[in-house]
Design a protein around this motif. Structure first.
Motif, mmCIF file in Angstrom:
data_model
loop_
_atom_site.group_PDB
_atom_site.id
_atom_site.type_symbol
_atom_site.label_atom_id
_atom_site.label_comp_id
_atom_site.label_asym_id
_atom_site.label_seq_id
_atom_site.Cartn_x
_atom_site.Cartn_y
_atom_site.Cartn_z
ATOM 1 N N LEU A 90 -1.573 -14.520 0.956
ATOM 2 C CA LEU A 90 -0.770 -13.523 0.969
ATOM 3 C C LEU A 90 -0.821 -11.943 0.347
ATOM 4 C CD1 LEU A 90 2.614 -15.787 0.451
ATOM 5 C CD2 LEU A 90 2.222 -14.105 2.134
ATOM 6 N N GLN A 91 -1.564 -12.225 -0.636
ATOM 7 C CA GLN A 91 -1.832 -10.920 -1.528
ATOM 8 C C GLN A 91 -2.873 -10.388 -0.555
ATOM 9 O OE1 GLN A 91 -2.600 -12.836 -5.152
ATOM 10 N NE2 GLN A 91 -1.228 -11.858 -6.235
ATOM 11 N N GLU A 92 -3.686 -10.743 0.037
ATOM 12 C CA GLU A 92 -4.945 -10.280 0.818
ATOM 13 C C GLU A 92 -4.219 -9.515 2.061
ATOM 14 O OE1 GLU A 92 -7.491 -13.281 1.671
ATOM 15 O OE2 GLU A 92 -8.727 -13.201 -0.076
ATOM 16 N N ALA A 93 -3.304 -10.274 2.808
ATOM 17 C CA ALA A 93 -2.602 -9.828 3.948
ATOM 18 C C ALA A 93 -1.702 -8.628 3.351
ATOM 19 C CB ALA A 93 -1.827 -10.880 4.553
ATOM 20 N N PHE A 94 -1.008 -8.546 2.440
ATOM 21 C CA PHE A 94 0.037 -7.486 2.047
ATOM 22 C C PHE A 94 -0.920 -6.223 1.667
ATOM 23 C CE2 PHE A 94 4.516 -8.218 1.064
ATOM 24 C CZ PHE A 94 4.548 -9.601 1.598
ATOM 25 N N LEU A 95 -2.198 -6.404 1.094
ATOM 26 C CA LEU A 95 -2.887 -5.333 0.915
ATOM 27 C C LEU A 95 -3.293 -4.726 2.117
ATOM 28 C CD1 LEU A 95 -4.439 -3.611 -1.343
ATOM 29 C CD2 LEU A 95 -6.221 -5.586 -1.126
ATOM 30 N N GLU A 96 -4.070 -5.831 3.043
ATOM 31 C CA GLU A 96 -4.442 -5.303 4.301
ATOM 32 C C GLU A 96 -3.664 -4.493 5.318
ATOM 33 O OE1 GLU A 96 -7.207 -8.096 5.876
ATOM 34 O OE2 GLU A 96 -8.178 -8.491 3.784
ATOM 35 N N HIS A 97 -2.468 -4.961 5.084
ATOM 36 C CA HIS A 97 -1.340 -4.426 6.304
ATOM 37 C C HIS A 97 -0.825 -3.019 5.539
ATOM 38 C CE1 HIS A 97 -1.769 -7.369 9.597
ATOM 39 N NE2 HIS A 97 -2.348 -8.110 8.772
ATOM 40 N N HIS A 98 -0.964 -3.080 4.427
ATOM 41 C CA HIS A 98 -0.318 -1.914 3.730
ATOM 42 C C HIS A 98 1.518 -2.176 3.558
ATOM 43 C CE1 HIS A 98 -3.808 0.610 4.042
ATOM 44 N NE2 HIS A 98 -3.793 0.062 5.395
ATOM 45 N N ALA A 99 1.456 -3.386 3.254
ATOM 46 C CA ALA A 99 3.097 -3.997 3.131
ATOM 47 C C ALA A 99 3.455 -3.511 1.848
ATOM 48 C CB ALA A 99 2.556 -5.576 3.585
ATOM 49 N N LEU A 100 3.147 -2.737 1.152
ATOM 50 C CA LEU A 100 3.606 -2.225 0.071
ATOM 51 C C LEU A 100 3.502 -0.877 -0.315
ATOM 52 C CD1 LEU A 100 1.058 -1.925 -2.338
ATOM 53 C CD2 LEU A 100 1.030 -4.716 -1.615
ATOM 54 N N GLN A 101 4.325 -0.177 -1.103
ATOM 55 C CA GLN A 101 4.232 1.053 -1.230
ATOM 56 C C GLN A 101 4.316 1.358 -2.817
ATOM 57 O OE1 GLN A 101 6.349 3.961 1.045
ATOM 58 N NE2 GLN A 101 5.503 3.299 2.944
ATOM 59 N N CYS A 102 5.358 1.337 -3.460
ATOM 60 C CA CYS A 102 5.456 1.431 -4.848
ATOM 61 C C CYS A 102 5.340 0.069 -5.546
ATOM 62 C CB CYS A 102 6.851 2.052 -5.249
ATOM 63 S SG CYS A 102 8.264 0.854 -5.418
#
Length: 164
Positions: A90-102
């Motif tokens: 999940l963390q890898e996917a959030f990182l790769e999809h730019h699913a976070l900003q702040c």
């Protein structure tokens, strides 16, 4: 103030502590155990930033008392990555999809998504959106988050198939 002794398994580690009976689980995790990845946003259970898993179920730790977790297993965002530092799918996917900003809301999204994917390993986009509807992000669109959860679902199915 009344205090009570509790024993909780947190991220795989047994913890015993004496806490005030009105202390929230979020405050105990953050201030008592130093697990500051659990964020406090609204403190009314609305935003989802404080979501952790208690016995595998996503809960708002700002609404749950620490004494209610006595005897339970709690998993926080700090418990997602492997001991060797490898990120959870999940963390890898959030990182790769730019699913976070702040990143403020990210721990809540991750923990909500983890509980959701454990119950729904092959979700469609509508199911992902419904599952995440209780989490609020103030600075990014939700599309990358939905895409990351869908990607993580595939990664987790692949991991499960490789292990089984």
């Amino acid at each position: 103030m009344e205090r009570k002794r509790i024993r909780v398994r947190v991220n795989g580690r047994e913890v015993e502590d004496e806490v005030e009976v009105r202390l929230t689980l979020a405050d105990w995790l953050r201030e008592g155990l130093g697990l500051t990845g659990t964020h406090l946003g609204c403190e009314h259970g609305v935003c989802g930033a404080c979501t952790v898993l208690v016995d595998g179920r996503a809960v708002r730790s700002c609404l749950m008392l620490a004494v209610q977790a006595d005897g339970a297993e709690v998993r926080t965002v700090e418990g997602l990555a492997e001991a060797d530092g490898r990120l959870h799918p999940l963390q890898e996917a959030f990182l790769e999809h730019h699913a976070l900003q702040c990143g403020f809301c990210t721990p809540g999204f991750l923990m909500t998504s983890l509980a959701f994917l454990q119950e729904n390993p092959e979700p469609d986009e509508a199911a992902i959106r419904e599952a995440l509807s209780g989490n609020i992000c103030r600075c990014t669109g939700y599309q990358p988050i939905v895409e990351a959860v869908a990607d993580a679902a595939g990664r987790l199915r692949g991991t499960a198939q490789a292990a089984g």
